[in-house]
Every structure is written in C-alpha cells, then in structure tokens.
Design a protein around this motif. Structure first.
Motif, mmCIF file in Angstrom:
data_model
loop_
_atom_site.group_PDB
_atom_site.id
_atom_site.type_symbol
_atom_site.label_atom_id
_atom_site.label_comp_id
_atom_site.label_asym_id
_atom_site.label_seq_id
_atom_site.Cartn_x
_atom_site.Cartn_y
_atom_site.Cartn_z
ATOM 1 N N SER A 173 36.715 41.639 34.402
ATOM 2 C CA SER A 173 35.944 42.892 33.404
ATOM 3 C C SER A 173 36.694 42.601 31.346
ATOM 4 O O SER A 173 37.581 42.040 31.242
ATOM 5 N N PRO A 174 36.322 42.787 30.585
ATOM 6 C CA PRO A 174 36.408 42.792 29.357
ATOM 7 C C PRO A 174 37.793 43.109 29.272
ATOM 8 O O PRO A 174 38.600 42.340 28.567
ATOM 9 N N SER A 190 41.216 47.994 50.214
ATOM 10 C CA SER A 190 41.862 47.496 48.745
ATOM 11 C C SER A 190 40.926 47.993 47.906
ATOM 12 O O SER A 190 41.646 48.455 46.510
ATOM 13 N N ASN A 191 40.332 48.842 48.425
ATOM 14 C CA ASN A 191 39.146 48.897 46.890
ATOM 15 C C ASN A 191 38.382 50.443 46.916
ATOM 16 O O ASN A 191 38.150 50.748 45.997
ATOM 17 N N GLU A 192 39.901 50.911 48.243
ATOM 18 C CA GLU A 192 39.325 52.944 47.276
ATOM 19 C C GLU A 192 40.555 52.848 45.920
ATOM 20 O O GLU A 192 42.052 52.738 45.638
ATOM 21 N N GLY A 193 40.734 53.903 46.047
ATOM 22 C CA GLY A 193 42.011 54.549 45.020
ATOM 23 C C GLY A 193 41.350 54.553 43.209
ATOM 24 O O GLY A 193 40.338 53.978 42.829
ATOM 25 N N GLU A 194 42.408 54.901 42.347
ATOM 26 C CA GLU A 194 41.962 54.984 41.171
ATOM 27 C C GLU A 194 42.078 53.225 40.804
ATOM 28 O O GLU A 194 42.008 52.968 41.257
ATOM 29 N N PHE A 195 41.110 53.349 39.085
ATOM 30 C CA PHE A 195 41.484 52.186 38.471
ATOM 31 C C PHE A 195 40.978 50.503 39.296
ATOM 32 O O PHE A 195 41.671 49.873 39.605
ATOM 33 N N ASP A 196 39.612 50.850 39.795
ATOM 34 C CA ASP A 196 38.716 50.054 40.598
ATOM 35 C C ASP A 196 39.442 48.230 39.983
ATOM 36 O O ASP A 196 39.105 47.644 40.573
ATOM 37 N N GLU A 197 39.539 48.416 38.460
ATOM 38 C CA GLU A 197 39.413 46.830 38.224
ATOM 39 C C GLU A 197 40.710 46.455 38.160
ATOM 40 O O GLU A 197 40.857 45.272 37.881
ATOM 41 N N PHE A 198 41.770 47.609 38.676
ATOM 42 C CA PHE A 198 42.838 46.651 38.984
ATOM 43 C C PHE A 198 42.890 45.649 40.235
ATOM 44 O O PHE A 198 44.067 45.341 40.707
ATOM 45 N N ASN A 199 42.215 45.993 41.259
ATOM 46 C CA ASN A 199 42.020 45.788 42.546
ATOM 47 C C ASN A 199 42.467 44.763 43.114
ATOM 48 O O ASN A 199 42.801 44.190 44.272
ATOM 49 N N ASP A 200 42.263 43.486 42.209
ATOM 50 C CA ASP A 200 42.696 42.130 42.222
ATOM 51 C C ASP A 200 44.130 41.609 42.861
ATOM 52 O O ASP A 200 44.653 40.951 42.719
ATOM 53 N N ILE A 201 45.134 43.029 41.349
ATOM 54 C CA ILE A 201 46.209 42.994 41.511
ATOM 55 C C ILE A 201 47.469 43.426 42.429
ATOM 56 O O ILE A 201 48.146 43.266 42.219
ATOM 57 N N ALA A 202 45.988 44.833 43.083
ATOM 58 C CA ALA A 202 46.936 46.257 43.309
ATOM 59 C C ALA A 202 46.873 45.974 45.094
ATOM 60 O O ALA A 202 45.887 45.282 45.368
#
Length: 699
Positions: free
Chosen positions: A133-134, A77-89
C-alpha cells in the motif's frame, strides 16, 4: 622526562573530544531508533524506549467441547485493526483462561496485536515490490504508525462507574476524566458552572457538564415543579441555611462561604464529569473493545504500552518496576462463575534487563557480616488462599492464608533487615494456583520493594499449577534482584547453581552457596517409593562448580564459608539419635534412596545445609560422618520451618516460623535463630553452627 609538542597534545585532545561527541550522538540516535547499534554494548539509558508497538487488543473464547489449548481463542492474522500492517504484525494470545477454568463451556483468552521494531526496520529496508500500500512505501515506516498505537487502556468498573450520573453507556471513569481534562476552563465554562449551581440550589439536582438543549429544558421543567412543591418561605430559608453551613464545613481554603440567600460563592462551584459524546471519543481516539475494555490510540513515544499481562485476585501485586497493575477495575465477564477477579497489568516503554539494571554485587558488609533469611514453604495461591491448620485464639470461620503469611514475613523483614533471602521451595501451592505467575509475584514482592536480593530453589508443588518447572524458574530468574538461575541444560532439574559473596573490602570470594533441584516424586516407585533424589550428574556438576571456585576462594585472606540450600531433606536428616536443637514434630519425608549428596557436599567444604518441605520440623541436627579411621566430617542439617498458612500445619498446634543465618567472615562464623508468627519480635533457639571456619560441636 619525555615531553610531547603542544601541537600533538592539541591534536590528541581534539581527536578525543571528537570521538566523545560522536559516541554520544550515536547513542542518542540509537535511543531514538534513527540507527541500530549492537544491544550488548549500549548502556540501558541509551536503549530505544520501545521494542514493540501494540495496535489492537481482543478477548475471544471457544466452546469447551471442541477446545484445544493451542487453538482456543486464537485470532487469525487478518483480523483486527490496521490490516495494512498484517504482514509485519502478529497476534499474541496470553495462555491464561480469564475465567480460570470456572466456565465449563466458554473459556476466554486475551490477545494483543503487536508489531516489533525489528520487523519495522526490516520493512523499511525492504525494496518496494509494487504490491505494498502507498503508506508502506514511505522512507520511514515508523511515521505510518501515527495515531495507530495503543497508548492507554481503561476498564469499566460497575461498582463505581455506574454511580456517575448519565453513564448509561458504561464509560470508565478514566475515559470520562480524559475527555473532561481537554475542556478549557474559560468565562463561558465558568458561567455555565454558576448557572448550574443556581439551579442546583433551587432544585437540589446534580447536573453533568454536557447539558444539551433537551437536558436543559428537562431540568428547567423539574426546577418549576420543585419550586411549586417547596413554595413555603420557611422551608426555603431552612434549606439555604443548611447549605451555607455545609459549605462552611467543606471549605478547604479557609475562605468564607457565608452569603446572602440566593447568592453563590465561587469556591462552591463543583466540577462534575461530563459524559463523552461520540465526537469527543473520536477526537481523543478512544475505542471500545468489548468486555468493559477501552483503548486509546496515539503516536509512538516513550510511554506507549509495550506489554500486556493478566494477574488474578484482589491481593495481586506487580513487582516488575516498569509495569502497572490496574487494580481498580477487574475485567468484566458475563455469566462467569469465577470468584477470582482478573486484572490487566501493563508495561510502558522497552523491556528492561532487570539483572543489569537492578542486581547489585553480592558483598559482605563493612563489618564482615552477611545476614540470610530463609523462607520455606510459602504455599501461595491464586487469590488469597485458604488457611490450613491455623493456630489462633481469634480464628475466624473464613481465614485468608496469604495475607496472614505476608504480614508475618514483612514484619520479620523489617525486624531483621536481611542482606539476602533464600526461598527453599513450594512458593506456589500447585492446584490452588491456576495462575502460578500471580502467586510467584506475591512471593517475591516483599523483597523487591525493599531492594533485597534473593535466590530460589523449587519444591515439589511449584510446578503443579499453571506453569511447568522450567517456566516457573524462568519467571523467578527474570525478576529484579533475583540471583536465581536455571542452571546447565545438561543437568537434570531447574535450579542447580552456585552463588559467591565477595569480601567486605575486596572482590575476592568470601563465601559460596550451592543450590539444588531436589525434584518431586520418585520416577520408579516400585523400586523406591516416596520422593526423588539428587542425580549423579547433578553431583558431578556441583564438583565442577566447586573446582571452578576453589582458586578464588583460596585467595581470600579470611576464612571462607559455605552453605547449601534445597527443598527436600536428605536421608541423613532422619538420624535423630544425634544432637539437635529445635523441634522434630513430623516424620522426615526424605528419599528412600541415598545418592550420596551429603557426603559430596561435605567434601566440597559445605558446613550447613538448610531445607524446607517438612513444615513442622525446624531443627538443626549435627551430623557426623566417618571419613577414615582417624577423621570425621561434621555438618549441620537444618530445617527452615514452614511459614505459609496455606500449607499444612497441625502436629500439636505448630506455629509458622522463619529461620535466620548470620555469617561473619572475620570470625569464620555462622549463627542461626528463628522467629514465630505469634510473636515475631522475639527470636529463639540461638545457636552457633560454625566458628573459626570449623563446624562446632553441640554445646
């Protein structure tokens, strides 16, 4: 007469207008995801344009020695682009080995990282906890996806893209065209084309449009060498004459290309695609993901990619209306021994409820007729398939089964123009379909593109490929124009259901069709060998369906008609001492145990049963059963005849065929005939099965 005051009428008019405008505004707000309304009450036009955002794509494999079907190729889950969305992706892995099992040590799986709009709304509504994150604390999280959503995909195609001059970095033509389209055609650009054309005429070199100083100097040096080599005037003039002649022949707008030596016509200036620079790729947000795959990021919108799938084979088709199959460019895998190419197929926009949008009401025609084409035993593969027992005077060593079958099927569809198609099993040919979805899509594509409704029953081979029996039926029933149904979960099998056809000028039911899952092989072979049989609970379920429909059928003013369709024949098909029309070339492989299905269907008023399974039988048998000492029940037991070149044939050079049924409620009539693959224009074996609502005796 009661009259309302004008004041009341005005107030009522204002109220109706207000609520109408308010409703439209609410629907538009729901479409643009400003608010969320209950989905069941919203017309499809006002549904949101996207249900998920895809923010990354990856191909990953594993060593087969340690392979687990659940963990191979899975991305954390923590791999790939845009890790700021990992909690909903979440990463979604397609359960398809891209090499179709051809690599014994390194299977590959494609995954995509998605964010559902439902999770976005939950995140927007969640109070800040000081740890986000902001960017995730904004009032509307959708705006945080600007330039972070995959809006397009391109794949490098070695056979064609490698021919582009200077394309050492293996850019797909789609990427090059996209970059090229952003270039403004102005006077400077035009001057560059003129200069380039001049150098081409003197040197014969084709230049790309992104010439830097080094490249220009190199070509200048080559120009000098070319001129020294071709310094004789006669050769030079001959070359000019040939170029002028070629330009005259190639001119598409009728303008004259005649020019003096050394003169260039504006119509001769040819654009050539530029090889993108790193800066251009970043500006257009193209990013490489490996295996020849490029993705372009952009903003959420109505045409963003919301679904990704993989189909296989040069004959793969995509029947789903809002999907696009990338047939030009197969996925690239090094050291792959698979001979079947893999292609991406993409969905743009929100998932569509095909049944709501595409399925019409099944009705008899204005003249009271309704035509059915039965398609039995297609035996489609992943890829073109191999011919079995092919009967042809021009047979080649390499015979591709599925294209031949489709050609015959499509000819008959265009000749007969049926109102409905019934597929009676073995659409998928088991082990020859390592991706069953590809075979399923091929089987229904001729009907969907013609907007012909269809229904499906399953055979004994349909679930011997990559999908379970439940999954196969789910794929069929979710397609546009499909009236297939899984049936009750409390009843054994997948595909026990009934369909009704409305009368020509009424909503009353004029005909009913029953469909059954006849399963596969006997579960107790020591007691009863061979094939399984219809279960008692299935028969009780049919009785319930019939009872629910009885009242509506009795209301119909003409003569209602009834038929049944399934795959494996009943034991009564063996009673060949009774009259029949057609060919009985092979033994009837019915179950060894008789569960009473034919008897029950007779009680339910079914006049005709038609099946598949035994490819080289195509007869209709008039079966008679004693009800009591004074009465008997008659029923026609028919075979559809095998159509698929991928299935077995043989049996004295049996030629593939299709069966047609024509129903007429004004006459209470069912007729039937067939068409052969070697002469589809000629129908044969015409017979009347039912007339005046009664099964007719053998003529």
């Amino acid at each position: 007469m009661l009259r309302f005051p004008k004041k009341w009428i005005r107030q009522i008019t204002y109220a109706i207008t207000f609520f109408f405008i308010l409703s439209i505004l609410l629907l538009v707000a729901n479409k643009h995801e400003v608010i969320e309304l209950p989905e069941n009450f919203i017309p499809s036009f006002f549904q949101p344009k996207s249900d998920i955002y895809i923010i990354d794509l990856a191909v990953k494999g594993c060593l087969k020695l340690t392979r687990s079907s659940d963990t191979c190729g899975v991305i954390s889950s923590n791999e790939g682009e845009f890790d700021e969305f990992n909690d909903i992706a979440e990463w979604v892995r397609l359960d398809k080995d891209l090499k179709l099992g051809s690599s014994w040590y390194n299977p590959l799986f494609l995954s995509y990282k998605k964010v559902s709009t439902e999770n976005i709304r939950k995140k927007e509504a969640a109070p800040g906890n000081g740890e986000e994150s902001p960017s995730l604390k904004s009032r509307d999280l959708k705006y945080d996806f600007q330039n972070k959503v995959i809006v397009d995909i391109a794949i490098y195609e070695p056979g064609e893209d490698s021919k582009i001059q200077g394309n050492e970095k293996k850019f797909p033509l789609k990427v090059i065209k996209d970059i090229h389209a952003t270039r403004v055609y102005n006077d400077d650009f035009h001057a560059e084309l003129v200069e380039k054309e001049g150098r081409k005429q003197s040197s014969g070199h084709a230049l790309t449009l992104d010439q830097d100083k080094t490249t220009r100097n190199r070509y200048a040096k080559e120009d000098v060498e070319a001129k020294e080599k071709h310094n004789e005037a006669s050769q030079f003039n001959n070359k000019r004459g040939n170029e002028k002649k070629s330009r005259r022949e190639d001119s598409s707008d009728g303008s004259s290309s005649d020019a003096h030596p050394g003169e260039t016509n504006r119509h001769d200036l040819k654009l050539e695609y530029a090889i993108p620079t790193k800066e251009q790729l970043e500006e257009r947000r193209w990013k490489y993901k490996g295996y020849g795959i490029w993705v372009r990021y952009g903003n959420p919108g109505p045409d963003i990619i919301t679904g990704i799938d993989v189909l296989f084979g040069k004959d793969a088709v995509e029947p789903r209306p809002n999907w696009e199959l990338m047939t030009r460019s197969p996925l690239q895998f090094s050291k792959s021994s698979s001979s079947i190419p893999a292609y991406l197929t993409l969905r743009r926009g929100a998932k569509v409820d095909y049944k709501q949008k595409y399925n019409p009401t099944l009705k008899f025609n204005k003249d009271g007729t309704f035509k059915i084409l039965q398609v039995a035993d297609l035996h489609f593969s992943t890829g073109v398939g191999k011919c079995r027992d092919r009967v042809s005077s021009d047979q080649k060593k390499k015979c591709e089964a599925d294209p031949i079958t489709l050609e015959f099927l499509e000819k008959v569809l265009d000749i007969e123009k049926p109102d409905f198609v019934v597929m009676t099993g073995d659409q998928v040919f088991g082990d020859d379909a390592p991706d069953a979805e590809t075979a399923i899509f091929k089987s229904v594509h001729p009907f969907i593109k013609r907007k012909i409704p269809f229904a499906v029953t399953l055979g004994n081979h349909d679930d011997e490929g990559s999908l379970t029996r439940s999954e196969v039926m789910s794929v069929f029933q979710e397609l546009p124009y499909s009236f297939s149904s899984r049936g009750s979960e409390d009843v054994p099998g997948f595909g026990n259901y009934a369909l009704t056809i409305e009368g020509a000028s009424t909503s009353k039911k004029a005909a009913v069709f029953y469909f059954l899952d006849t399963h596969k092989y006997s579960l107790i072979p020591k007691v009863s060998k061979g094939y399984d049989w219809v279960k008692e609970s299935q028969l009780k379920y049919l009785e319930k369906l019939s009872a629910d429909l009885r009242t509506s059928l009795q209301k119909y003013t003409h003569l209602p008609l009834s038929m049944a369709f399934f795959h494996i024949p009943l034991p009564e098909f063996r009673n060949l001492n009774q009259p029949f029309i057609g060919e009985a070339r092979e033994g009837v492989t019915a179950p060894g145990y008789n569960s009473g299905t034919r008897t029950l269907l007779g009680k339910l008023g079914v006049d005709v049963i038609s099946v598949g399974h035994d490819h080289c039988n195509d007869y209709c048998l008039l079966d008679s059963q004693k009800v009591d000492s004074d009465n008997e029940n008659k029923m026609w037991l028919c075979y559809g005849g095998g159509v698929g070149e991928g299935g077995y044939g043989g049996y004295n050079s049996y030629i593939r065929r299709l069966r047609v049924f024509s129903l007429d409620t004004n006459k209470g009539e069912i007729k039937s005939w067939k068409r052969k693959q070697d002469n589809p224009e000629q129908d044969f074996d015409h017979q009347t099965l039912v007339s005046g609502g009664q099964v007719v005796n053998f003529a």
